[in-house]
Design an enzyme around this catalytic site. Structure first.
Site, PDB file in Angstrom:
ATOM      1  N   LYS A  67     -49.177 128.382  33.834  1.00  0.00           N
ATOM      2  CA  LYS A  67     -50.547 128.206  34.325  1.00  0.00           C
ATOM      3  C   LYS A  67     -51.383 129.346  33.773  1.00  0.00           C
ATOM      4  CE  LYS A  67     -52.834 125.421  37.178  1.00  0.00           C
ATOM      5  NZ  LYS A  67     -52.556 124.022  37.520  1.00  0.00           N
TER       6      LYS A  67
ATOM      7  N   GLY B  24     -63.896 116.971  43.096  1.00  0.00           N
ATOM      8  CA  GLY B  24     -63.913 117.185  41.647  1.00  0.00           C
ATOM      9  C   GLY B  24     -63.110 116.089  40.973  1.00  0.00           C
ATOM     10  N   ASN B  25     -62.425 116.452  39.885  1.00  0.00           N
ATOM     11  CA  ASN B  25     -61.668 115.446  39.151  1.00  0.00           C
ATOM     12  C   ASN B  25     -60.699 114.708  40.070  1.00  0.00           C
ATOM     13  OD1 ASN B  25     -59.048 114.685  37.665  1.00  0.00           O
ATOM     14  ND2 ASN B  25     -60.566 114.757  36.043  1.00  0.00           N
ATOM     15  N   ALA B  26     -59.862 115.468  40.786  1.00  0.00           N
ATOM     16  CA  ALA B  26     -58.834 114.841  41.631  1.00  0.00           C
ATOM     17  C   ALA B  26     -59.469 114.075  42.797  1.00  0.00           C
ATOM     18  CB  ALA B  26     -57.863 115.906  42.134  1.00  0.00           C
ATOM     19  N   GLY B  27     -60.360 114.714  43.536  1.00  0.00           N
ATOM     20  CA  GLY B  27     -60.918 114.123  44.759  1.00  0.00           C
ATOM     21  C   GLY B  27     -61.811 112.924  44.504  1.00  0.00           C
TER      22      GLY B  27
ATOM     23  N   GLY C 209     -62.550 118.136  48.740  1.00  0.00           N
ATOM     24  CA  GLY C 209     -62.671 118.418  47.304  1.00  0.00           C
ATOM     25  C   GLY C 209     -63.128 117.153  46.608  1.00  0.00           C
TER      26      GLY C 209
HETATM   27  P1  NAD Z   1     -62.392 120.344  39.871  1.00  0.00           P
HETATM   28  O1  NAD Z   1     -62.894 121.617  39.343  1.00  0.00           O
HETATM   29  O2  NAD Z   1     -62.674 119.102  39.116  1.00  0.00           O
HETATM   30  O3  NAD Z   1     -62.885 120.140  41.376  1.00  0.00           O
HETATM   31  C1  NAD Z   1     -62.695 121.078  42.385  1.00  0.00           C
HETATM   32  C2  NAD Z   1     -63.369 120.552  43.633  1.00  0.00           C
HETATM   33  O4  NAD Z   1     -63.088 121.417  44.721  1.00  0.00           O
HETATM   34  C3  NAD Z   1     -64.897 120.487  43.528  1.00  0.00           C
HETATM   35  O5  NAD Z   1     -65.357 119.324  44.163  1.00  0.00           O
HETATM   36  C4  NAD Z   1     -65.342 121.708  44.312  1.00  0.00           C
HETATM   37  O6  NAD Z   1     -66.638 121.570  44.839  1.00  0.00           O
HETATM   38  C5  NAD Z   1     -64.302 121.734  45.391  1.00  0.00           C
HETATM   39  N1  NAD Z   1     -64.162 123.040  46.018  1.00  0.00           N
HETATM   40  C6  NAD Z   1     -64.178 124.265  45.456  1.00  0.00           C
HETATM   41  N2  NAD Z   1     -64.048 125.208  46.385  1.00  0.00           N
HETATM   42  C7  NAD Z   1     -63.922 124.556  47.572  1.00  0.00           C
HETATM   43  C8  NAD Z   1     -63.761 124.957  48.910  1.00  0.00           C
HETATM   44  N3  NAD Z   1     -63.671 126.257  49.218  1.00  0.00           N
HETATM   45  N4  NAD Z   1     -63.669 123.997  49.860  1.00  0.00           N
HETATM   46  C9  NAD Z   1     -63.751 122.698  49.537  1.00  0.00           C
HETATM   47  N5  NAD Z   1     -63.899 122.249  48.293  1.00  0.00           N
HETATM   48  C10 NAD Z   1     -63.996 123.166  47.337  1.00  0.00           C
HETATM   49  O7  NAD Z   1     -60.825 120.552  40.060  1.00  0.00           O
HETATM   50  P2  NAD Z   1     -59.682 119.451  40.129  1.00  0.00           P
HETATM   51  O8  NAD Z   1     -59.137 119.282  38.761  1.00  0.00           O
HETATM   52  O9  NAD Z   1     -60.147 118.272  40.887  1.00  0.00           O
HETATM   53  O10 NAD Z   1     -58.573 120.241  40.963  1.00  0.00           O
HETATM   54  C11 NAD Z   1     -58.536 120.215  42.384  1.00  0.00           C
HETATM   55  C12 NAD Z   1     -57.112 120.526  42.830  1.00  0.00           C
HETATM   56  O11 NAD Z   1     -56.230 119.556  42.274  1.00  0.00           O
HETATM   57  C13 NAD Z   1     -56.585 121.891  42.363  1.00  0.00           C
HETATM   58  O12 NAD Z   1     -55.704 122.414  43.320  1.00  0.00           O
HETATM   59  C14 NAD Z   1     -55.824 121.539  41.108  1.00  0.00           C
HETATM   60  O13 NAD Z   1     -54.852 122.514  40.778  1.00  0.00           O
HETATM   61  C15 NAD Z   1     -55.216 120.227  41.542  1.00  0.00           C
HETATM   62  N6  NAD Z   1     -54.767 119.378  40.435  1.00  0.00           N
HETATM   63  C16 NAD Z   1     -55.650 118.857  39.538  1.00  0.00           C
HETATM   64  C17 NAD Z   1     -55.162 118.084  38.509  1.00  0.00           C
HETATM   65  C18 NAD Z   1     -56.077 117.447  37.495  1.00  0.00           C
HETATM   66  O14 NAD Z   1     -55.575 116.700  36.641  1.00  0.00           O
HETATM   67  N7  NAD Z   1     -57.369 117.648  37.557  1.00  0.00           N
HETATM   68  C19 NAD Z   1     -53.793 117.841  38.377  1.00  0.00           C
HETATM   69  C20 NAD Z   1     -52.934 118.374  39.322  1.00  0.00           C
HETATM   70  C21 NAD Z   1     -53.413 119.139  40.350  1.00  0.00           C
END
Ligand code: NAD
Length: 415
Positions: A103, A217-220, A215
């Protein structure tokens, strides 16, 4: 509160007695193989020089090149990156893809940078790591606050430094330069396959099942979209600014539009504004933490009312909270299983890059579905057989697979 790496090591310790592997493995997995810590100087738009702290941890490479995203966040530190790298090693083993775990991170608030500054920072990260990142050594990907555009700049910089473009050195790229169809929503689609299996076990009908997502972002946001399309009722969602709640169900297409156009789900008209903490405690069937680690702890786990918790985020639940969930009979789908769809399709992307032959969306999604369903059931079966929780069962599966790789590489008189 314990830091994320201490929590990760406690999870490992818990799995030790059930894994049935050589004790030496725990020495190997007790610390990362390599740690890189470096500075990234960036000439800012106002011509001042700013130094950013960058990290890359390559945790274990017994099963193949190390793999894992790069996070841009103001709270990134070495302990967090070590924990995330360790979980990547476990996750790639659970997903049964030929990678170890790594990472990376940069301590930065990317929302305060211009696009030009963000590009310079991303190129600087690759220049700092140029000798130690590559298709057969360590393959990055996006994570919190990084995305396909940033992966594109990074791929380009690696090509400039090495004198040739090599798409397989990074995944999550834009389609135009070697990205894979289906990578954008792979994490959430993978989680949805697990959630479907969990609903079958709990005899829950998607059409009568409510969901809260922390959340967006991408995942949510992709999870909200996909679950809504499947008939689940999304009643709450949040981002860094806070959340929104409507027990009758949010209008998800509208919510996606609001987030895209206005920057926060809190701009959604209708529903009630709630905090991120309140979202976790709602009366809901499925809770999906999809933001950051350590949000469910011993102080709020008792107040979680969901029947299923699907961890799209990495490390959202502390070991103390795990025990409370077990006591309450909550079915936890652990991060290293629930969000492994992202790295699985990253692996498909890497395979396509190395073959120079690209798959259809149907093929990507079919292979993802097969993988997620079979790994979910493998973990579930271990949990039933050994009478342990799903996280420990996922660790047991991962440890057995990593142990086989270590044994196959190193002479042992026990063979
Ligand atoms: P992202 O940057 O696309 O989105 C992050 C989201 O979290 C945003 O909506 C942001 O507003 C929100 N956020 C930030 N701080 C916050 C807080 N204090 N309280 C509530 N929400 C908050 O990131 P992502 O890629 O969606 O990743 C989110 C999680 O999923 C992380 O833990 C990441 O490691 C995990 N993840 C992502 C992927 C992927 O393919 N994108 C894969 C595996 C795991």
């Amino acid at each position: 509160m314990a830091n994320a790496f201490e929590n990760a090591m406690r999870q490992l310790e818990k799995a030790k007695k059930y894994a049935g592997v050589e004790p030496e493995l725990f020495q190997i997995l007790g610390q990362p193989k390599m740690i890189f810590q470096f500075m990234i100087p960036v000439k800012m738009d106002d011509c001042s020089l700013k130094i950013f702290n960058g990290y890359r941890v390559q945790y274990n490479d017994a099963r193949g090149p190390t793999k894992g995203g790069i996070r841009y966040h103001p709270q990134v530190d070495l302990n967090e990156v070590k924990a995330l790298a360790f979980w990547m090693a476990m996750k790639c083993a659970v997903a049964n893809i030929p990678y170890g775990g790594a990472k990376g991170g940069v301590e930065v608030d990317p929302k305060k940078l211009s696009q030009r500054e963000l590009e310079l920072l991303s190129r600087g990260y690759i220049r700092a790591m140029k000798e130690n990142i590559g298709p057969e050594t360590d393959v990055p990907a996006p994570d919190v606050y990084t995305n396909a555009t940033i992966m594109g700049w990074m791929a380009d910089e690696w090509g400039l430094v090495h004198g040739h473009y090599e798409p397989a050195m990074i995944t999550g790229k834009p389609l135009a330069i070697g990205g894979s169809l289906g990578r954008d929503d792979a994490t959430s689609r993978g989680a949805l396959h697990c959630i479907r299996e969990a609903c079958k076990l709990r005899k829950m009908d998607p059409k009568r099942t409510t969901v809260a997502i922390q959340g967006f972002g991408n995942a949510g946001h992709f999870l909200a979209k996909l679950m809504n399309e499947e008939g689940f009722k999304i009643i709450a969602a949040s981002d860094s600014k806070g959340g929104i709640y409507d027990p009758n169900g949010l209008n998800v297409p509208e919510l996606l539009k609001v987030k895209e156009q206005k920057g926060s789900v809190q701009e959604y008209s209708g529903g009630k504004k709630i905090t991120n903490e309140e979202l976790l405690e709602l009366q809901v069937d499925i809770l999906a933490p999809a933001a950051l680690e350590n949000v469910i702890t011993k102080s709020n786990a008792d107040k979680v009312r969901a029947k299923i918790v699907a961890e799209l985020a990495n490390g959202p639940t502390t070991p103390e909270a795990d025990e409370i969930f077990e006591r309450k009979g909550i079915l936890l789908i652990p991060d290293i299983l629930a969000n492994s769809g992202g790295v699985s399709v990253s692996y498909f992307e890497w395979v396509q890059n190395r073959q120079g032959y690209y798959w259809s969306l149907e093929k990507v999604q079919k292979r993802l579905a097969e993988k997620m369903t079979s790994e979910f059931n493998a973990v579930w079966n271990i949990s039933q057989e050994k009478k342990i929780d799903m996280r420990t069962a996922a660790f047991v599966l991962a440890l057995k697979r990593i142990s086989s790789a270590v044994e196959a590489r190193v002479y042992s008189d026990k063979k």
